[in-house]
Each structure stands twice: as structure tokens, then as C-alpha cells.
Design an enzyme around this catalytic site. Structure first.
Site, mmCIF file in Angstrom:
data_model
loop_
_atom_site.group_PDB
_atom_site.id
_atom_site.type_symbol
_atom_site.label_atom_id
_atom_site.label_comp_id
_atom_site.label_asym_id
_atom_site.label_seq_id
_atom_site.Cartn_x
_atom_site.Cartn_y
_atom_site.Cartn_z
ATOM 1 N N ARG A 660 6.467 8.974 -4.802
ATOM 2 C CA ARG A 660 6.488 8.932 -3.518
ATOM 3 C C ARG A 660 7.707 8.125 -3.011
ATOM 4 O O ARG A 660 8.466 7.310 -3.838
ATOM 5 C CB ARG A 660 5.214 7.883 -2.936
ATOM 6 C CG ARG A 660 4.099 9.005 -3.151
ATOM 7 C CD ARG A 660 2.845 8.254 -2.393
ATOM 8 N NE ARG A 660 1.454 8.813 -2.773
ATOM 9 C CZ ARG A 660 0.317 8.503 -3.322
ATOM 10 N NH1 ARG A 660 0.598 7.256 -3.416
ATOM 11 N NH2 ARG A 660 -0.536 9.035 -3.518
ATOM 12 N N ARG A 753 -6.753 -0.697 6.356
ATOM 13 C CA ARG A 753 -5.223 -0.698 5.288
ATOM 14 C C ARG A 753 -4.473 0.451 5.904
ATOM 15 O O ARG A 753 -3.150 0.240 5.883
ATOM 16 C CB ARG A 753 -5.628 -0.176 3.833
ATOM 17 C CG ARG A 753 -4.577 -0.050 3.002
ATOM 18 C CD ARG A 753 -4.951 0.151 1.567
ATOM 19 N NE ARG A 753 -5.661 1.330 1.171
ATOM 20 C CZ ARG A 753 -6.006 1.759 -0.081
ATOM 21 N NH1 ARG A 753 -6.054 0.799 -1.104
ATOM 22 N NH2 ARG A 753 -6.350 2.925 -0.183
ATOM 23 N N ARG A 764 -11.884 9.540 -0.691
ATOM 24 C CA ARG A 764 -11.928 8.340 -1.550
ATOM 25 C C ARG A 764 -13.475 7.956 -1.446
ATOM 26 O O ARG A 764 -14.111 7.243 -2.605
ATOM 27 C CB ARG A 764 -11.146 7.387 -1.120
ATOM 28 C CG ARG A 764 -9.645 7.454 -1.312
ATOM 29 C CD ARG A 764 -8.682 6.520 -0.733
ATOM 30 N NE ARG A 764 -7.271 6.415 -1.045
ATOM 31 C CZ ARG A 764 -6.636 6.392 -2.087
ATOM 32 N NH1 ARG A 764 -7.565 5.881 -3.155
ATOM 33 N NH2 ARG A 764 -5.741 6.779 -2.367
HETATM 34 N N1 LIG Z 1 -12.316 -9.761 0.395
HETATM 35 C C1 LIG Z 1 -11.611 -8.770 1.270
HETATM 36 N N2 LIG Z 1 -12.050 -9.037 2.743
HETATM 37 C C2 LIG Z 1 -11.293 -8.274 3.578
HETATM 38 N N3 LIG Z 1 -10.392 -7.353 3.369
HETATM 39 C C3 LIG Z 1 -10.093 -7.242 2.075
HETATM 40 C C4 LIG Z 1 -10.532 -8.075 1.138
HETATM 41 N N4 LIG Z 1 -9.924 -7.665 -0.153
HETATM 42 C C5 LIG Z 1 -8.971 -6.521 0.145
HETATM 43 N N5 LIG Z 1 -9.020 -6.406 1.607
HETATM 44 C C6 LIG Z 1 -8.242 -5.397 2.234
HETATM 45 O O1 LIG Z 1 -8.848 -4.168 2.020
HETATM 46 C C7 LIG Z 1 -7.856 -3.218 1.943
HETATM 47 C C8 LIG Z 1 -7.849 -2.474 0.705
HETATM 48 O O2 LIG Z 1 -7.798 -3.185 -0.414
HETATM 49 P P1 LIG Z 1 -7.138 -2.577 -1.705
HETATM 50 O O3 LIG Z 1 -5.950 -1.621 -1.293
HETATM 51 O O4 LIG Z 1 -6.509 -3.765 -2.495
HETATM 52 O O5 LIG Z 1 -8.191 -1.953 -2.455
HETATM 53 P P2 LIG Z 1 -8.360 -1.080 -3.658
HETATM 54 O O6 LIG Z 1 -9.494 -1.384 -4.211
HETATM 55 O O7 LIG Z 1 -6.932 -1.301 -4.483
HETATM 56 O O8 LIG Z 1 -8.163 0.586 -3.271
HETATM 57 P P3 LIG Z 1 -7.752 1.888 -3.904
HETATM 58 O O9 LIG Z 1 -8.605 2.015 -4.994
HETATM 59 O O10 LIG Z 1 -7.888 3.014 -2.795
HETATM 60 O O11 LIG Z 1 -6.209 1.559 -4.008
HETATM 61 C C9 LIG Z 1 -6.578 -3.790 2.047
HETATM 62 O O12 LIG Z 1 -5.973 -3.616 3.262
HETATM 63 C C10 LIG Z 1 -6.815 -5.177 1.650
HETATM 64 O O13 LIG Z 1 -5.926 -6.197 2.498
#
Ligand SMILES: Nc1ncnc2c1ncn2[C@@H]1O[C@H](COP(=O)(O)OP(=O)(O)OP(=O)(O)O)[C@@H](O)[C@H]1O
Length: 863
Positions: A660, A753, A764
Site C-alpha cells: 500500500r 479509526r 473484520r
Molecule cells: N483502550 C483503548 N480505548 C479507546 N480506544 C482505543 C484503545 N486502544 C486502542 N484504541 C483505538 O482503537 C482503534 C483500533 O486500535 P488498533 O488499530 O490498535 O487495533 P488493532 O487491534 O490493531 O486492529 P486491527 O487488528 O484491525 O489492526 C485505534 O483508533 C486506537 O487508537
């Protein structure tokens, strides 16, 4: 389903569909794993009996039942194949169907070979990529599907694997070919004869063609055209009586008297002259029986000698300029490795490139020469197996009554002169092979391979007797175990002999705890100099306060021991301070400087932080983080990497997805094409791999090992399939699951996000449900952390990773661990001294300790 008008077929077809539905409910993944078991299908199996009422003869019943089941299964199989592709998630129905057939077959409800008939058809109908997927299935179920009724199955297995091998390119699908072979080797017993070339047929279709233009100015007198092979076979003019050689010297005959060296004092030909002679040797290599013809044999001998003479000339030349060739070698390797993953697909090509233009280049390549020499050795062994001596040896070992005459060539005997020639030639080749880079190693390898090959030939001559050894009985096993233990236990070993290390931590009864103690950093880290200052001060006090001479001497010895160790440590960093020491019992100067050094070094903001200042978790296994999409994995991982960049290393996965915008190769992902990905996967280079949204992803073992080699702890993000694979491979890691407070927060976070549209968020969330489902499996993860308040979750994550869960959470784990070593060390040193009554035995003679590290090792191991 096609109606057959046969009631039983329709009834069983219906039951099969029910089983498949049930299987889909039980196994909620779309992957080959996990396998279905009989218990997963509930009472459906009992209903099979009711469809097939017992008839007069069990044999008739069995035959009609097998036919009915096969018909119904084939209908279902065809329907599934028509409605799905092998890559689609719905292909899981196929794997489920095959699992059901495997269960039926083990239960003797259907023909044992039915599963493999279907697999054979499946392999026939798929592309090579599809066949890989089918092989994933076969490999994962190998033990189970070959355990019972193997004789009925083996022919189909052999046939389908051979057919597949025929379709595969040995050059481009080398790893896949290897998988097929390994599957065969593992399925068939070692002594199985089905794939043995009992008739001793040679691979005569492997014709090596080459430019047939006669070289200018060559010594070739004639060119014969071998009409069968359609290639030009040049014939060297050789003295006609070379095989009798009665009146001629070895040089004249091109034959070799005993002990003489072939190729001796014969000048090398020009490349043009050698070219046709060299390549025509391949004919004899692939059809050794040609050599039974005297004319062919003579020309073969001359060709061999000319080739070896040229090889020797090249070797001598390159010996004259070893540095250059070494440089070239290195450059070659470098360039190849630098080309990233593309060279993966560029596997070894078993067909020779025989262009005249390439000849000189090829022949100057050591690996190429070695390859040819190996062929020569094989043919020499073949010739020597026809010698009178070899025949005699064979007759002495006693052949069975019905030896396999096709591989014995009993009517052929190599005469003495030719035998001597072959022995001399073999010797020269061996000598040659031992030279050059890793020559001895290479020679040893092929020597052992060839000597094993001789055993196989013998086995074939003896008509492949069964290779079985009686199983070891429990009594024999116990007896040998006891004997081994007895032999390796030194009865006279004292528990802790004078002057030696305390080896109690190795005792078996201590088990895991002992191993854990070995990992204690204080065992391999140098104690700080500062820790000795107080102790030496205390010894000084003991000396002053001693009530009698004995107490005083003990304290003096204890002080000397500690002073010695402190001096050894100081010698690595503060040698300058040694000048200021005037008396051996007054070494305070080293402590003064030491304080200054520590003050300078402990500056956490400094870029060039020394490695020893880094704080590592006690448990240095890889960390695997998983959790449903949107829960905050990436956020937490980013925080961890920012704070502990020197301790934790993130790996990039390999993927077939195109990059990307903004993604960097090697940093975000290793972007590889499908072909390279498949080669890596077949070569078992992935710790785990998966397909997501139509693209393949995999975690390369090498990348993970690279992080470990940098001294860091690998951090990986994985979903549950990956974890399952990693666990199945027995890879030890710490599995941490990040869970939401409740599933609904995932949607909110994903929306916030803003990286995905509504559809992708839906997709997802669907997968997220499965992740959460798996997290409920007891013991699947080592730690589950609920990500409510991000900062708290991060602290809890750090605490778990750094092993400070139980400690005060107000400071960061790094701070906690950092604050402990000095004081812990002091305590441990004291405990050590106490455990020995005094620190008397701590003194280490200078001759035994050459460096500061040895002081730490030589001193009592810390407990
Ligand atoms: N404890 C929390 N409280 C509120 N928002 C959160 C918290 N932890 C993460 N976020 C927010 O939630 C969103 C998703 O987080 P993140 O991208 O890290 O998820 P992920 O588990 O890596 O997802 P994916 O598997 O889809 O990549 C982001 O915008 C992040 O800033």
C-alpha cells in the site's frame, strides 16, 4: 444431488449431507486443520448401519455397501467441487468430506482406498497451486489415513504421487517435489519394494544434447551419428588394443598400469577439442551398459582422462591465483543473496546447459566440476562392481537362491587392466575432490553417500529382503537404560568436591526450578565493583575485631578473595586506577573511580546506552500478541516498541499482497510474489502462514531468528490460526490475548479509526467473533488482558512481559527491574559466603583465571 433411483444411495447421500452440516457446526474454521474425529459427528455413524440391512452373506453386504457409499460420496464430492474452488473458504467442505471418508474407512464401512481415489481425482483436476493445498491436507492427516488398511491404499498413493511428480518441474517446484517424496518416504516402509527399480533400468530418456558443429582444428577424426539419441557422438582415435594393452606402455594405450595415475603427463586439450568429448560422456553416464561395448568403453576412457586432465589444469591455474577466485566466489554469493527472495525460485536445474559458448565458463566453476566428478565416481563404482574381485566378494557373502539377475550383469567381467584403470581413475578423482574450498568435507559427504548406495545395490541383488528388526521389548529397554545410567554415573563423584563448582543446580530432582535458576542474570553478569566495597569494609572490621588468630586469618583470606575478584573486574575498565594502589590490602582507589564511571553511564536518555544497562525480561521467549480487530493490538505494540526498542524487535511478515502507499519493503512487510511465497512455504520456512482476503501472509523463521540474533525478543502479532500452527510446531512463545471490555467497543473503535469502510468493518467484526470464541479455550493463551483504559493495559502488558506482575505497579517494569540487581547481588554474594561457612574457597589462583568473566564463572555460581 443426482438421483440414482437406488434407495440406499439416496439414503446414504442424505446422511452424508447431515454429517457435513454437523461438521461445519463443530469445526468453525475454514482451514484444513483441525481434523474431524468420530466423536465430532455424534450419532450419525450409528445410522449408517441402519441403511444397510444385513444380508445372507456378509461378503455380499460388504460389497453392496461399499458400492453404495462410493456412489453417494462421489456425487457429494462432485457437487462440492462444482460449487467451490480449492482456494475458497468453502473448500473446507472438501476436507470435511475426506475426513468423514477416513473415519468410515477406518470403521470398515467403505472401501479403504476410496479416500485416495478421490484425492487422486482431485490432484488430477487441480493446478499445481491447488495440488499444494491438497498436499497440505494429505500431510496433516498422513499418519491417520495411512495407519489402517495400508496395503489396499498403497497403490493409489504411489500412483497419484508419481503422477503429480510427473507434472511438477524439478527445477521450479523443487521444494514441492521434496514434499511429495517425503510424503512417500514417510508413508511407505523403508523396505518397500514398490518403487525399487528392480529391473535395473537406466534413465535413458535423459539425453544430453550439445552443439554438434565440429570444432575447428580438433583431433577428432570422425563423427558418428547415434541415430537413437539424435546427437553427435564424437569418437576419439584411440589405440585399438587398449583393453588388452599387451605390448604397450600405459601412456601409449591411454590405459593405466596399476598404481599409475590417469591423466599423468598428458597435456590438456583445447576447450574446443574437449567440448564434444566432455559432453558425450553423459551418454555413458545415463546408459552405463553402453560400456559393455569395447569401442564405447575405449572412447569413454579417453574422454574421462581428457576431462580429468583439463580439470587438473584448471585447478592448478586457480591455485596460482587463489585470492582472486576466493574473491569471485564471495562476490558470487553476495550478489546472489543480495537479490533478496528472487533467487529462491531460481532453484537448481538438473538439465545441463551445453552451449559451446558456455563451456569454458562452466568448466571453470568448481561446483560444476565437482558435479561431473561425482558422476564419474558413480560410474567408476559401477565398473568396479563388475571386477573379478567384487564378484568374488559377492559370492563370499552368500547370495540367496534367486538373486536378482537384472542388476548383477553376471555375464560381464571387467578385465584386470580395466579394473586397474578404474581404480586409478577413482583414486585421481578422489584426490581431486579433496582439494579446494571445503574439498575434504565435500569428499566425505559423497563418499558416505556412495558407500550407502552400494548397500542398496546389494539389497537389490539379494532381491530386496525385508528390512525389519524385532521391536525392543520393555525389559530390554529398561535393562539398557539402567546400564547406560550406570555407565555414565561416576560413583566416586563427591557432592561438592573441594575447589569445584557447586553443581547441585543440575540435579534432576530440581527439574525446572534448577533450569530457571540457571537463567538468573547474576550467573552470567559480572557483579558491580561497588558491591565488593562494603564487603571488603566488613572484612576489614572482622580483621580488627578478631578474637583470636584463627578468626583473623579467616577474615584476611575472605578479604583477599574479594579483593582479587574486585581487581579482576576493575582490570577491564579501570586499569589506570591500579597505578594508585600501593598496598595489596588497600585497593580503595578502584572503588573511587568506579563511582565516577557509574555516574557517567547511568543516563537513560543517552543514545549510546551500553547493552548491559538494558533491562531484559527474565523470560526471553518470543511474544505473540493476538486479539480481535479494533481491540488495540497495533496501538499497544507501537507503544511497546517505542519504549523498549532495544529489547523488543518487531518482525515483518512476508505477504503476496501488493504494497500500500507508504509501506516499505522489509519494514512493514516483505512483499514477495506468489511463486516465491510458495517456495518458502513448501520449504517449511514459515513459522505460521495464512490466507486473508485472498492474499497470503507468513511469518518467516529466518526473520524471527534474525531478531533473536540481534539480542532482542521477537514480538509478533498473530490471529488464532497462526497461534495454532506455532503451537503445533512446538515453538515456545508467550501468547498474550488482548480482549475488549465487551464486543461492541470493537465496532466503535474501528469506526473511530476510520481506516476501513463499512463492509470491511463488518468483515473484520465477523472474524473478531471467532477470535473471541477461541480466547475462551482454556490455556490457549498464556495471558488475557482487557484493554479498557489504554495506559493501564500498557502497564499490565509491560509488567507481564518483564515478569514484574507481582510487584508494585506504580513504577514501570523497567524501573523496577533496574532498581533491583545491585541489592539482589549483594544479598546473593552474602548468601553464598554463608552457605560455605566462609568465603575461603572463593580464592581463585591467578593461573586458572585469565579474564574478568572467568572470575564471575570461577567464583561460586550465584543461586
Ligand atoms: N483502550 C483503548 N480505548 C479507546 N480506544 C482505543 C484503545 N486502544 C486502542 N484504541 C483505538 O482503537 C482503534 C483500533 O486500535 P488498533 O488499530 O490498535 O487495533 P488493532 O487491534 O490493531 O486492529 P486491527 O487488528 O484491525 O489492526 C485505534 O483508533 C486506537 O487508537
Amino acid at each position: 444431488m443426482a438421483g440414482h433411483g437406488v434407495q440406499a444411495v439416496d439414503a446414504f447421500g442424505g446422511l452424508l449431507l447431515e454429517m457435513l452440516q454437523r461438521a461445519e457446526m463443530v469445526k468453525q474454521t475454514n482451514t484444513v486443520e483441525p481434523a474431524l474425529h468420530k466423536t465430532d459427528l455424534g450419532d450419525h455413524f450409528e445410522r449408517v448401519e441402519s441403511i444397510f440391512p444385513s444380508s445372507s452373506s456378509p461378503e455380499t453386504k460388504k460389497r453392496s455397501q461399499y458400492a453404495v457409499i462410493e456412489t453417494a460420496v462421489r456425487d457429494t464430492f462432485n457437487n462440492i467441487l462444482a460449487s467451490t474452488t480449492i482456494d475458497a473458504p468453502s473448500s473446507v467442505k472438501l476436507w470435511n468430506l475426506l475426513d468423514i471418508i477416513a473415519i468410515l474407512s477406518d470403521d470398515e464401512q467403505c472401501d479403504p482406498a476410496l479416500l485416495f481415489w478421490l484425492v487422486e481425482e482431485l490432484l488430477d483436476s487441480q493446478t499445481i497451486a491447488g495440488c499444494r493445498k491438497i498436499f497440505d491436507y494429505l500431510e496433516s492427516r498422513r499418519e491417520r489415513i495411512t495407519a489402517k488398511h495400508f496395503p489396499q491404499k498403497q497403490l493409489v498413493i504411489l500412483r497419484s504421487c508419481n503422477e503429480l511428480l510427473r507434472r511438477l518441474s524439478r527445477a521450479e517446484d523443487t521444494a514441492f517435489c521434496g514434499r511429495v517424496f517425503i510424503f512417500l518416504f514417510q508413508s511407505f516402509p523403508l523396505g518397500d519394494k514398490s518403487s525399487v527399480n528392480l529391473r535395473g533400468e537406466f534413465h535413458t530418456e535423459n539425453v544430453t544434447t550439445f552443439d554438434d558443429m565440429p570444432p575447428k582444428g580438433s583431433d577428432l577424426e570422425s563423427m558418428e551419428v547415434d541415430s537413437d539419441a539424435k546427437i553427435a557422438v564424437p569418437t576419439l582415435k584411440v589405440p585399438s588394443s587398449s583393453s588388452t594393452g599387451a605390448n604397450k606402455t600405459p601412456e601409449e594405450t591411454n590405459g593405466f598400469a596399476k598404481g599409475s595415475s590417469p591423466t599423468k603427463s598428458v597435456p590438456p586439450m583445447s576447450m574446443d577439442q574437449l567440448y564434444p568429448i566432455f559432453w558425450s560422456l553423459q551418454q555413458s553416464f545415463s546408459q552405463p551398459k553402453r560400456l559393455f561395448d569395447k569401442e564405447h568403453f575405449d572412447s569413454f576412457k579417453s574422454g574421462m582422462e581428457a576431462t580429468l586432465t583439463m580439470f587438473k589444469a584448471i585447478q592448478n591455474e586457480s591455485n596460482g591465483r587463489p585470492l582472486k577466485s576466493m574473491e569471485e566466489n564471495k562476490r558470487g554469493v553476495k550478489r546472489k543473496r543480495g537479490e533478496d527472495d528472487d533467487d529462491l525460485a531460481n532453484a537448481f536445474n538438473p538439465k545441463y546447459l551445453t552451449s559451446r559458448d558456455l563451456f569454458e565458463l562452466e568448466i571453470s566453476d568448481l561446483s560444476f566440476r565437482r558435479h561431473i566428478l561425482l558422476q564419474m565416481l558413480i560410474i567408476m563404482d559401477f565398473l568396479l562392481s563388475l571386477s573379478a574381485k567384487a564378484r568374488e566378494k559377492l559370492s563370499k557373502v552368500g547370495l540367496p537362491d534367486n538373486p536378482n539377475k537384472s542388476v548383477m550383469y553376471a555375464d560381464q567381467v571387467l578385465n584386470e587392466e580395466d579394473t586397474n584403470w578404474a581404480v586409478g581413475m577413482k583414486q585421481s578423482i578422489n584426490d581431486y575432490l579433496k582439494q579446494g574450498l571445503d574439498g575434504l568435507f565435500f569428499h566425505r559427504m559423497i563418499e558416505s553417500a556412495l558407500s550407502r548406495d552400494k548397500n542398496w545395490v546389494r539389497w537389490k541383488i539379494e532381491n530386496c529382503p525385508t528390512i525389519t528388526r524385532p521391536a525392543v521389548t520393555p525389559d530390554e529397554y529398561i535393562a539398557s537404560k539402567t546400564a547406560a545410567r550406570k555407565a555414565t554415573t561416576n560413583k566416586r563423584l563427591r557432592p561438592n568436591p573441594l575447589g569445584s563448582l557447586d553443581l547441585k543446580f543440575l540435579s534432576e530432582s530440581d527439574g525446572q526450578a534448577g533450569l530457571e535458576r540457571l537463567k538468573d542474570p547474576s550467573r552470567y553478569r559480572l557483579p558491580s565493583i561497588k558491591s565488593f566495597q562494603n564487603k571488603i569494609g566488613l572484612d576489614d572490621m572482622d580483621i580488627d575485631m578478631a578474637r583470636d588468630e584463627e578468626q583473623k586469618n579467616t577474615a584476611i583470606e575472605a578479604k583477599a578473595s574479594k579483593s582479587w575478584r574486585a581487581l579482576r573486574i576493575a582490570s577491564t575498565s579501570k586499569l589506570v586506577a591500579f597505578d594508585k594502589i600501593e598496598r595489596s590490602d588497600k585497593i580503595d582507589e578502584i572503588f573511587v573511580d568506579d563511582v565516577k564511571i557509574e555516574e557517567q553511564v547511568i543516563n537513560p536518555d543517552e543514545e549510546s546506552m551500553e547493552d548491559e544497562d538494558l533491562v531484559f525480561p527474565k523470560d526471553r521467549h518470543s511474544i505473540v500478541i493476538s486479539g480481535p480487530s479494533g481491540v488495540g493490538k497495533s496501538t499497544l505494540i507501537k507503544m511497546l516498541l517505542e519504549k523498549h526498542a532495544k529489547v523488543i524487535g518487531r518482525k515483518a511478515s512476508h505477504t503476496t499482497r501488493p504494497p500500500r502507499e507508504g509501506e516499505v519493503h522489509g519494514q512493514d512487510y516483505f512483499f514477495v510474489n506468489k511463486e516465491n511465497y510458495d517456495v518458502m512455504r513448501d520449504g517449511d520456512e514459515f513459522l505460521e502462514y495464512n490466507n486473508f482476503n485472498g492474499y497470503d501472509y507468513g511469518t518467516s523463521r529466518k526473520v524471527v531468528e534474525g531478531i533473536v540474533a540481534q539480542g532482542k525478543i521477537p514480538l509478533m502479532e498473530m490471529e488464532y490460526h497462526g497461534i495454532q500452527q506455532v503451537k503445533e510446531k512446538g515453538y515456545a512463545a508467550r501468547f498474550i490475548f488482548i480482549s475488549p471490555t465487551e464486543p461492541s467497543v470493537l465496532e466503535q473503535r474501528l469506526k473511530r479509526r476510520g481506516s476501513d469502510d463499512e463492509n470491511k468493518i463488518r468483515a473484520r467484526l465477523e472474524i473478531a467473533e471467532k477470535e473471541l470464541e477461541h480466547a475462551k479455550i482454556d490455556g490457549f493463551h498464556d495471558k488475557i488482558l482487557v484493554n479498557d483504559v489504554l495506559e493501564d493495559t500498557f502497564k499490565a502488558l509491560e509488567s507481564y512481559i518483564f515478569g514484574t506482575d507481582d510487584q508494585d505497579m506504580s513504577s514501570t517494569p523497567s524501573e523496577q527491574v533496574k532498581s533491583t540487581p545491585a541489592s539482589t547481588e549483594v544479598d546473593m554474594m552474602d548468601a553464598n559466603a554463608d552457605a560455605n561457612g566462609s568465603s575461603k574457597s572463593d580464592a581463585i589462583p591467578a593461573s586458572k583465571t585469565d579474564g574478568a568473566v572467568q572470575v564471575a564463572e570461577g567464583a561460586e555460581p550465584m543461586k
